[in-house]
Design a protein around this motif. Structure first.
Motif, short mmCIF file in Angstrom:
data_model
loop_
_atom_site.label_atom_id
_atom_site.label_comp_id
_atom_site.label_asym_id
_atom_site.label_seq_id
_atom_site.Cartn_x
_atom_site.Cartn_y
_atom_site.Cartn_z
N LEU A 129 0.85 -1.19 0.00
CA LEU A 129 0.00 0.00 0.00
C LEU A 129 0.89 1.24 0.00
N ALA A 183 -8.52 6.21 -2.65
CA ALA A 183 -7.60 5.11 -2.94
C ALA A 183 -7.84 4.55 -4.33
N LEU A 242 -2.99 0.72 -3.90
CA LEU A 242 -2.72 -0.66 -3.49
C LEU A 242 -2.35 -1.50 -4.70
N LEU A 273 -9.55 -2.56 1.19
CA LEU A 273 -9.43 -1.12 1.41
C LEU A 273 -10.61 -0.57 2.19
N ILE A 278 -8.66 4.73 4.80
CA ILE A 278 -9.17 4.80 3.44
C ILE A 278 -10.65 5.19 3.47
N ILE A 298 -13.06 4.94 -3.80
CA ILE A 298 -12.10 3.94 -4.26
C ILE A 298 -12.27 3.76 -5.77
#
Length: 301
Positions: free
Chosen positions: A14, A27, A57, A91, A97, A102
């Motif tokens: 990460l 993220a 990630l 996540l 996060i 995302i």
């Protein structure tokens, strides 16, 4: 760090911004090419996205790299899609996060796997690809649709025989991504072949855990997989596909964009080939700039 996918532990890294001082981050899940590992182009993009303010990630697909899964080298598109969903799940469980911010980025074969996973996973709020390729179509038709149907039929015959052989105790047969005599073929090979060899087989991008081969009997899973069959389902979430103007795989993204619903964008980097976008700074820099703007608009607004 590790996280589970279909009861297999996936190894990941990460990346986070050096300037992060607290509070949940937007993220991006970054998924590596077929035959690659997380430390190669995926980490290059993830590191730069982290510098742009995102957590990013990267992870090794199941059966590959440092992740669990037997047989080693299995390239199962449906497991690859599940790995991406599992990365998103991981996540969402982290306090650092933001679970509603995302996105996902797929490179090469993962430029097929990421849209495929995102078609039905609404937690992926923004979808991007770099040098996307549909691995199923490559094995069915050949790159550029130059392969006769008899090639796939012969591979499927072998896949069935190999499944029986494995059931009787034989070790899974690995087929090299790049043939052992590749250097002898370079003079007459395509740009795609030459650059793939250079990236994976020379110090430019070589990694000891990458490109060891794929399990041949897995062709019966690869051949029935279609990355973009339902790409319209990504809408109304945004889709960005980045290609090089000289990439032999560019038709995958052009056709996928034509089938996708709005909002969608095809971003073309002039002069770049498929593999140039893995690591050549002159081409990666504008790609990352566009990705940062795209994810910045859709994950931080």
């Amino acid at each position: 760090m590790t996280f589970p996918s279909n009861n297999l532990a996936l190894a990941g890294i990460l990346f986070t911004p050096d300037t992060h001082t607290g509070g949940p981050l937007p993220a991006v899940v970054v998924s590596h090419p077929g035959g690659g590992v997380k430390e190669q182009t995926a980490s290059l993009y993830a590191g730069r996205l982290a510098r742009a303010g995102f957590a990013a990630l990267v992870f090794d697909a199941a059966h590959q790299g440092e992740s669990e899964g037997e047989p080693r080298g299995l390239e199962n598109p449906f497991q690859r899609a599940e790995d991406i969903r599992s990365a998103v799940t991981y996540l969402t469980t982290r306090d650092d996060i933001h679970p509603a911010r995302i996105g996902a980025l797929g490179i090469c074969a993962s430029g097929g796997y990421v849209p495929y996973a995102a078609q039905t996973d609404h937690r992926i709020r923004a979808v991007a690809t770099v040098s996307a390729a549909d691995l199923g179509a490559v094995f069915r038709e050949g790159l550029g649709r130059t392969q006769g149907p008899e090639v796939l039929q012969a591979l499927l015959d072998r896949a069935g025989a190999l499944r029986t052989a494995e059931a009787r105790g034989r070790v899974a047969q690995l087929e090299p991504w790049i043939p052992a005599n590749a250097e002898e073929l370079l003079e007459t090979a395509s740009t795609q072949f030459r650059e793939t060899w250079e990236y994976y087989c020379t110090p430019r991008g070589r990694h000891p855990r990458a490109n060891q081969g794929w399990v041949l009997r897995g062709i019966d899973q690869i051949a029935q997989y279609d990355s973009y069959a339902m790409i319209r389902l990504i809408s109304p979430r945004p889709l960005l596909m980045i290609i090089g103007s000289e990439a032999e795989t560019a038709y995958f993204s052009r056709e996928a964009i034509s089938r996708a619903a709005e909002p969608k964008e095809l971003f073309v980097i002039d002069g770049a080939t498929h593999v140039d976008l893995y690591d050549r700074d002159a081409y990666v820099t504008p790609a990352v700039a566009r990705l940062a703007g795209f994810f910045g608009t859709h994950l931080t607004g």
